[in-house]
Write a protein that holds these residues in place. Structure first.
Motif, short mmCIF file in Angstrom:
data_model
loop_
_atom_site.label_atom_id
_atom_site.label_comp_id
_atom_site.label_asym_id
_atom_site.label_seq_id
_atom_site.Cartn_x
_atom_site.Cartn_y
_atom_site.Cartn_z
N SER A 1 -1.99 2.70 24.83
CA SER A 1 -2.83 1.50 24.90
C SER A 1 -3.57 1.37 26.23
O SER A 1 -4.58 0.69 26.31
N ASN A 2 -3.06 2.04 27.28
CA ASN A 2 -3.75 1.88 28.57
C ASN A 2 -3.80 3.16 29.40
O ASN A 2 -4.35 3.17 30.49
N GLU A 3 -3.24 4.27 28.89
CA GLU A 3 -3.33 5.54 29.61
C GLU A 3 -3.64 6.66 28.60
O GLU A 3 -4.14 6.39 27.52
N SER A 4 -3.32 7.90 28.92
CA SER A 4 -3.75 9.02 28.09
C SER A 4 -3.01 9.11 26.76
O SER A 4 -3.51 9.69 25.80
N GLY A 5 -1.79 8.56 26.70
CA GLY A 5 -0.97 8.71 25.50
C GLY A 5 -0.11 9.95 25.51
O GLY A 5 0.76 10.11 24.66
N ILE A 6 -0.35 10.85 26.47
CA ILE A 6 0.38 12.12 26.54
C ILE A 6 1.46 12.04 27.62
O ILE A 6 1.16 11.71 28.76
N PRO A 7 2.72 12.32 27.29
CA PRO A 7 3.77 12.31 28.31
C PRO A 7 3.41 13.21 29.49
O PRO A 7 2.77 14.25 29.33
N LEU A 8 3.85 12.82 30.69
CA LEU A 8 3.52 13.59 31.89
C LEU A 8 3.95 15.05 31.78
O LEU A 8 3.21 15.96 32.17
N ILE A 9 5.14 15.28 31.24
CA ILE A 9 5.65 16.65 31.14
C ILE A 9 4.79 17.49 30.22
O ILE A 9 4.59 18.69 30.45
N MET B 1 -5.07 12.20 20.93
CA MET B 1 -5.53 13.53 20.51
C MET B 1 -6.86 13.90 21.18
O MET B 1 -7.09 15.06 21.51
N GLY B 2 -7.71 12.92 21.39
CA GLY B 2 -8.95 13.19 22.10
C GLY B 2 -8.70 13.61 23.54
O GLY B 2 -9.35 14.51 24.07
N ASN B 3 -7.72 12.97 24.16
CA ASN B 3 -7.36 13.32 25.54
C ASN B 3 -6.72 14.70 25.61
O ASN B 3 -6.95 15.45 26.56
N LYS C 1 -3.76 28.68 7.22
CA LYS C 1 -5.10 29.20 6.96
C LYS C 1 -5.96 29.24 8.22
O LYS C 1 -7.12 29.65 8.17
N ARG C 2 -5.37 28.74 9.35
CA ARG C 2 -6.11 28.66 10.62
C ARG C 2 -7.39 27.84 10.44
O ARG C 2 -8.47 28.21 10.92
N GLU C 3 -7.26 26.72 9.78
CA GLU C 3 -8.41 25.87 9.51
C GLU C 3 -8.83 25.07 10.74
O GLU C 3 -8.01 24.69 11.56
N GLU C 4 -10.12 24.81 10.81
CA GLU C 4 -10.66 23.87 11.79
C GLU C 4 -10.60 22.49 11.14
O GLU C 4 -11.30 22.23 10.16
N ALA C 5 -9.73 21.62 11.63
CA ALA C 5 -9.52 20.32 11.01
C ALA C 5 -10.00 19.20 11.92
O ALA C 5 -10.25 19.39 13.11
N LYS C 6 -10.12 18.02 11.35
CA LYS C 6 -10.53 16.85 12.11
C LYS C 6 -9.49 16.51 13.17
O LYS C 6 -8.29 16.56 12.91
N ILE C 7 -9.95 16.16 14.37
CA ILE C 7 -9.06 15.68 15.42
C ILE C 7 -8.85 14.18 15.19
O ILE C 7 -9.79 13.39 15.25
N GLU C 8 -7.62 13.77 14.90
CA GLU C 8 -7.34 12.39 14.56
C GLU C 8 -7.20 11.56 15.85
O GLU C 8 -6.13 11.49 16.45
N THR C 9 -8.29 10.97 16.22
CA THR C 9 -8.32 10.18 17.45
C THR C 9 -9.26 9.00 17.25
O THR C 9 -10.00 8.94 16.26
N ARG C 10 -9.24 8.07 18.17
CA ARG C 10 -10.07 6.88 18.06
C ARG C 10 -11.55 7.26 18.16
O ARG C 10 -11.94 8.06 19.01
N SER C 11 -12.35 6.68 17.29
CA SER C 11 -13.78 6.98 17.26
C SER C 11 -14.49 6.31 18.44
O SER C 11 -13.90 5.50 19.16
#
Length: 287
Positions: free
Chosen positions: A58-66, A95-97, A160-170
């Motif tokens: 909600s206020n940072e990257s969403g990704i744990p520091l490690i 996911m965008g980050n 299948k090594r597909e290129e899929a949508k990145i599920e992140t905020r638009s």
């Protein structure tokens, strides 16, 4: 094996998801803390997966520091890279980050998925298992499909090594969320100033110090389980009680897995005790 999945977990949610995907694509499973000290991680695989929980979306990257530090050391060039984040609340722009981190390493995030593994949903699955030992309940994913269905979708796409949508905020989602984020960010930072007992630090610098607010009840048996499940070796045992070393990931594994429920404090004031029904203490220790 032509695929490897790196994962980080504390409640076991991300391990359960990573294990399921690894079985489906015949991938090697590696815990991120086990390679955290390596300056350069070079997978011997053409496909690389990263599975982790969402923190502070909600206020940072969403990704744990490690996980951030791990990705910055990961060789992702000329590889099919996919990621899955497990979230009980909002994944925000996680996911965008992550995509930006992968791009900074010269790679491309080909697929990025969000799994809504809320405690309430998983609690229902556990209840179903207890009622029907021979069966398996379903967990509702964020889009209304069952978690098993979403996991199978991920497995098939990665195979299948597909290129899929990145599920992140638009873009519009980011614009609409900006006012709320502007309000909540200083509130959140103020709380972590109290937790970390520090001043003048960035939010990321305060996270490892937030363990100052952990406390231990007299019911602590001195078993040392908290130290064994800590993914970053942040806990020592002194005079039969845990002592935090101030390099915390705020993953709360110590709080979640304490067999006596003896660990508490302001840092976990808004968290329920929980761990995934299919993940055991042995699984956590053997990471």
């Amino acid at each position: 094996m032509d695929a490897v999945i790196y994962y980080f977990t504390s409640t076991g949610n991300s391990l359960a998801a990573a294990r399921k995907i690894a079985e489906g694509i015949d991938a090697e499973l590696i815990a991120i803390p086990s390679v955290a000290d390596e300056q350069a991680v070079r997978p011997d695989a053409a496909a690389v997966g990263i599975v982790f929980p969402v923190y502070y979306a909600s206020n940072e990257s969403g990704i744990p520091l490690i996980v951030q530090d791990f990705v910055r050391s990961l060789d992702v060039r000329d590889r099919y890279v996919f990621a899955v984040c497990t979230s009980g609340y909002t994944p925000g722009e996680t996911m965008g980050n992550l995509r930006k981190l992968v791009q900074a390493r010269g790679g491309r995030l080909s697929a990025g998925y969000v799994l809504n593994m809320s405690h309430k949903s998983l609690g229902r699955e556990l209840q179903d298992k207890m009622k029907k030992p021979e069966g398996r309940g379903t967990i509702e994913a964020r889009d209304g499909a069952s978690l098993d269905t979403k996991l199978e979708e991920i497995i098939q796409a990665v195979r299948k090594r597909e290129e899929a949508k990145i599920e992140t905020r638009s873009l519009w989602g980011r614009i609409l969320n900006a006012p709320l984020r502007a309000v909540m960010k200083p509130v959140f930072k103020g709380r972590y100033k109290r937790l970390s007992q520090s001043k003048g630090l960035s939010f990321e610098e305060m996270i490892p110090l937030a363990d100052h607010s952990f406390q231990v009840r007299d019911t602590c048996a001195g078993c040392g389980m908290c130290a064994r499940v800590c993914p970053v070796d942040n806990i020592g045992i002194a005079e039969g009680k845990p002592v935090w070393r101030h390099r915390c990931e705020t993953c709360y594994a110590c709080y979640q897995w304490c067999p006596e429920e003896a660990i508490y404090g302001e840092i976990v004031a808004y968290n329920d005790r929980y761990h995934h029904p299919d993940v055991t203490l042995v699984d956590m220790i053997n990471r």
